[in-house]
Scaffold this motif. Structure first.
Motif, PDB file in Angstrom:
ATOM      1  N   ALA A   1      77.656  41.803  17.015  1.00 52.69           N
ATOM      2  CA  ALA A   1      78.171  42.656  15.942  1.00 52.69           C
ATOM      3  C   ALA A   1      79.557  43.158  16.353  1.00 52.69           C
ATOM      4  O   ALA A   1      79.825  43.361  17.541  1.00 52.69           O
ATOM      5  CB  ALA A   1      77.233  43.828  15.690  1.00 52.69           C
ATOM      6  N   ASN A   2      80.431  43.365  15.373  1.00 53.53           N
ATOM      7  CA  ASN A   2      81.757  43.866  15.703  1.00 53.53           C
ATOM      8  C   ASN A   2      81.732  45.390  15.819  1.00 53.53           C
ATOM      9  O   ASN A   2      80.664  46.019  15.839  1.00 53.53           O
ATOM     10  CB  ASN A   2      82.793  43.388  14.674  1.00 53.53           C
ATOM     11  CG  ASN A   2      82.538  43.961  13.277  1.00 53.53           C
ATOM     12  OD1 ASN A   2      81.789  44.923  13.089  1.00 53.53           O
ATOM     13  ND2 ASN A   2      83.168  43.357  12.292  1.00 53.53           N
ATOM     14  N   GLU A   3      82.911  45.998  15.878  1.00 51.33           N
ATOM     15  CA  GLU A   3      82.983  47.452  16.085  1.00 51.33           C
ATOM     16  C   GLU A   3      82.428  48.246  14.914  1.00 51.33           C
ATOM     17  O   GLU A   3      82.136  49.436  15.036  1.00 51.33           O
ATOM     18  CB  GLU A   3      84.439  47.859  16.334  1.00 51.33           C
ATOM     19  CG  GLU A   3      85.369  47.531  15.189  1.00 51.33           C
ATOM     20  CD  GLU A   3      86.813  47.881  15.499  1.00 51.33           C
ATOM     21  OE1 GLU A   3      87.652  47.776  14.586  1.00 51.33           O
ATOM     22  OE2 GLU A   3      87.096  48.247  16.660  1.00 51.33           O
ATOM     23  N   ASN A   4      82.244  47.584  13.763  1.00 51.43           N
ATOM     24  CA  ASN A   4      81.649  48.236  12.596  1.00 51.43           C
ATOM     25  C   ASN A   4      80.174  47.892  12.415  1.00 51.43           C
ATOM     26  O   ASN A   4      79.572  48.228  11.395  1.00 51.43           O
ATOM     27  CB  ASN A   4      82.424  47.850  11.328  1.00 51.43           C
ATOM     28  CG  ASN A   4      83.876  48.287  11.378  1.00 51.43           C
ATOM     29  OD1 ASN A   4      84.166  49.427  11.738  1.00 51.43           O
ATOM     30  ND2 ASN A   4      84.781  47.391  11.028  1.00 51.43           N
ATOM     31  N   GLY A   5      79.607  47.207  13.397  1.00 53.44           N
ATOM     32  CA  GLY A   5      78.206  46.823  13.318  1.00 53.44           C
ATOM     33  C   GLY A   5      77.961  45.597  12.454  1.00 53.44           C
ATOM     34  O   GLY A   5      76.813  45.200  12.231  1.00 53.44           O
ATOM     35  N   TYR A   6      79.038  44.957  11.986  1.00 58.87           N
ATOM     36  CA  TYR A   6      78.902  43.800  11.089  1.00 58.87           C
ATOM     37  C   TYR A   6      78.773  42.515  11.891  1.00 58.87           C
ATOM     38  O   TYR A   6      79.448  42.328  12.896  1.00 58.87           O
ATOM     39  CB  TYR A   6      80.123  43.714  10.172  1.00 58.87           C
ATOM     40  CG  TYR A   6      80.121  42.514   9.244  1.00 58.87           C
ATOM     41  CD1 TYR A   6      79.381  42.531   8.065  1.00 58.87           C
ATOM     42  CD2 TYR A   6      80.853  41.379   9.562  1.00 58.87           C
ATOM     43  CE1 TYR A   6      79.378  41.436   7.221  1.00 58.87           C
ATOM     44  CE2 TYR A   6      80.857  40.266   8.716  1.00 58.87           C
ATOM     45  CZ  TYR A   6      80.107  40.308   7.553  1.00 58.87           C
ATOM     46  OH  TYR A   6      80.103  39.222   6.718  1.00 58.87           O
ATOM     47  N   TYR A   7      77.885  41.628  11.430  1.00 63.13           N
ATOM     48  CA  TYR A   7      77.748  40.329  12.085  1.00 63.13           C
ATOM     49  C   TYR A   7      77.666  39.231  11.036  1.00 63.13           C
ATOM     50  O   TYR A   7      77.353  39.473   9.866  1.00 63.13           O
ATOM     51  CB  TYR A   7      76.500  40.284  12.974  1.00 63.13           C
ATOM     52  CG  TYR A   7      75.193  40.308  12.213  1.00 63.13           C
ATOM     53  CD1 TYR A   7      74.579  39.136  11.784  1.00 63.13           C
ATOM     54  CD2 TYR A   7      74.563  41.516  11.911  1.00 63.13           C
ATOM     55  CE1 TYR A   7      73.393  39.153  11.076  1.00 63.13           C
ATOM     56  CE2 TYR A   7      73.371  41.551  11.208  1.00 63.13           C
ATOM     57  CZ  TYR A   7      72.794  40.364  10.789  1.00 63.13           C
ATOM     58  OH  TYR A   7      71.620  40.398  10.087  1.00 63.13           O
ATOM     59  N   GLU A   8      77.963  38.032  11.484  1.00 62.70           N
ATOM     60  CA  GLU A   8      77.950  36.878  10.598  1.00 62.70           C
ATOM     61  C   GLU A   8      77.584  35.656  11.431  1.00 62.70           C
ATOM     62  O   GLU A   8      78.192  35.408  12.465  1.00 62.70           O
ATOM     63  CB  GLU A   8      79.333  36.710   9.971  1.00 62.70           C
ATOM     64  CG  GLU A   8      79.414  35.702   8.856  1.00 62.70           C
ATOM     65  CD  GLU A   8      80.771  35.736   8.173  1.00 62.70           C
ATOM     66  OE1 GLU A   8      81.519  34.744   8.338  1.00 62.70           O
ATOM     67  OE2 GLU A   8      81.089  36.746   7.509  1.00 62.70           O
ATOM     68  N   VAL A   9      76.582  34.899  10.995  1.00 61.26           N
ATOM     69  CA  VAL A   9      76.137  33.710  11.708  1.00 61.26           C
ATOM     70  C   VAL A   9      76.143  32.524  10.762  1.00 61.26           C
ATOM     71  O   VAL A   9      75.599  32.602   9.665  1.00 61.26           O
ATOM     72  CB  VAL A   9      74.711  33.892  12.284  1.00 61.26           C
ATOM     73  CG1 VAL A   9      74.301  32.654  13.088  1.00 61.26           C
ATOM     74  CG2 VAL A   9      74.629  35.127  13.149  1.00 61.26           C
ATOM     75  N   GLU A  10      76.778  31.431  11.197  1.00 57.35           N
ATOM     76  CA  GLU A  10      76.770  30.204  10.396  1.00 57.35           C
ATOM     77  C   GLU A  10      75.548  29.375  10.795  1.00 57.35           C
ATOM     78  O   GLU A  10      75.333  29.109  11.971  1.00 57.35           O
ATOM     79  CB  GLU A  10      78.051  29.399  10.633  1.00 57.35           C
ATOM     80  CG  GLU A  10      78.157  28.203   9.710  1.00 57.35           C
ATOM     81  CD  GLU A  10      79.515  27.524   9.816  1.00 57.35           C
ATOM     82  OE1 GLU A  10      79.735  26.562   9.076  1.00 57.35           O
ATOM     83  OE2 GLU A  10      80.343  27.973  10.633  1.00 57.35           O
TER      84      GLU A  10
END
Length: 199
Positions: A185-194
């Motif tokens: 997760a980034n500094e904003n708690g957001y994640y993305e998985v392909e």
């Protein structure tokens, strides 16, 4: 910078007597790391590394080793780079993590192997935000830098070795064809998985 490590870190290298050694970032998909385990080192003995006497280029930039705070070294004909932020992250594009139990981990992030040539490469993305609440009296906050593991509900734990499992947890490198995925997760708690089709 052995061949197997450069392949696992998506780096390209070359050496010749006239131009010396160069290494540069690559968009190639990272290969699984296979360590050379044949050497035997006495961890209580002293070994000598040398300052390289050949030129070294990183991403086409000549390194002035005389001005480096942590100079590059050569040991057993292999060039060693310091894992400073400048080299590891800025130049080589790696992700580094430190865990007081597991130690240091580094590698490429979200490098998912594509199907072989001739097959349809259909992918999708799983996205989300992770939050945490440390105190019930306050609201939630982003869980920055959290690890995200995707494990199928029907995953057979016996299909991977203990070393592969440790590598997945420690460095985020999932065994090829296992159906396991990992991201941060980034500094904003957001994640993305392909994800490839079918997952």
């Amino acid at each position: 910078m052995t061949w197997k490590y450069t392949q696992a870190l998506s780096l390209r290298t070359n050496w010749d007597e006239q131009n010396g050694f160069f290494v540069k970032r690559s968009d190639d998909y990272a290969k699984d790391l296979v360590q050379d385990m044949g050497s035997k080192n006495d961890l209580k003995a002293s070994y000598n590394a040398m300052i390289p006497d050949h030129s070294i280029k990183v991403n086409n930039k000549l390194i002035d080793n005389s001005k480096e705070e942590y100079p590059l070294l050569v040991f057993r004909d292999v060039t060693y780079f310091p894992l400073t932020w400048r080299f590891a992250v800025t130049e080589f594009g790696l992700e580094t993590r430190w865990d007081y139990k597991r130690g240091l981990g580094f590698g490429k992030v979200d490098k998912i192997k594509l199907p072989a040539a001739g097959k349809i490469a259909t992918t999708g993305k799983l996205k989300g935000t992770i939050t945490l609440q440390s105190d019930k009296s306050v609201g939630t906050s982003p869980d920055k830098d959290a690890q995200v593991f995707l494990i199928p509900v029907d995953f057979n734990k016996d299909s991977t070795t203990e070393r592969e499992a440790d590598s997945h947890v420690f460095s985020g490198t999932a065994p090829e064809g296992s159906g396991l995925f990992h991201t941060w997760a980034n500094e904003n708690g957001y994640y993305e998985v392909e994800l490839p089709a079918g997952h």
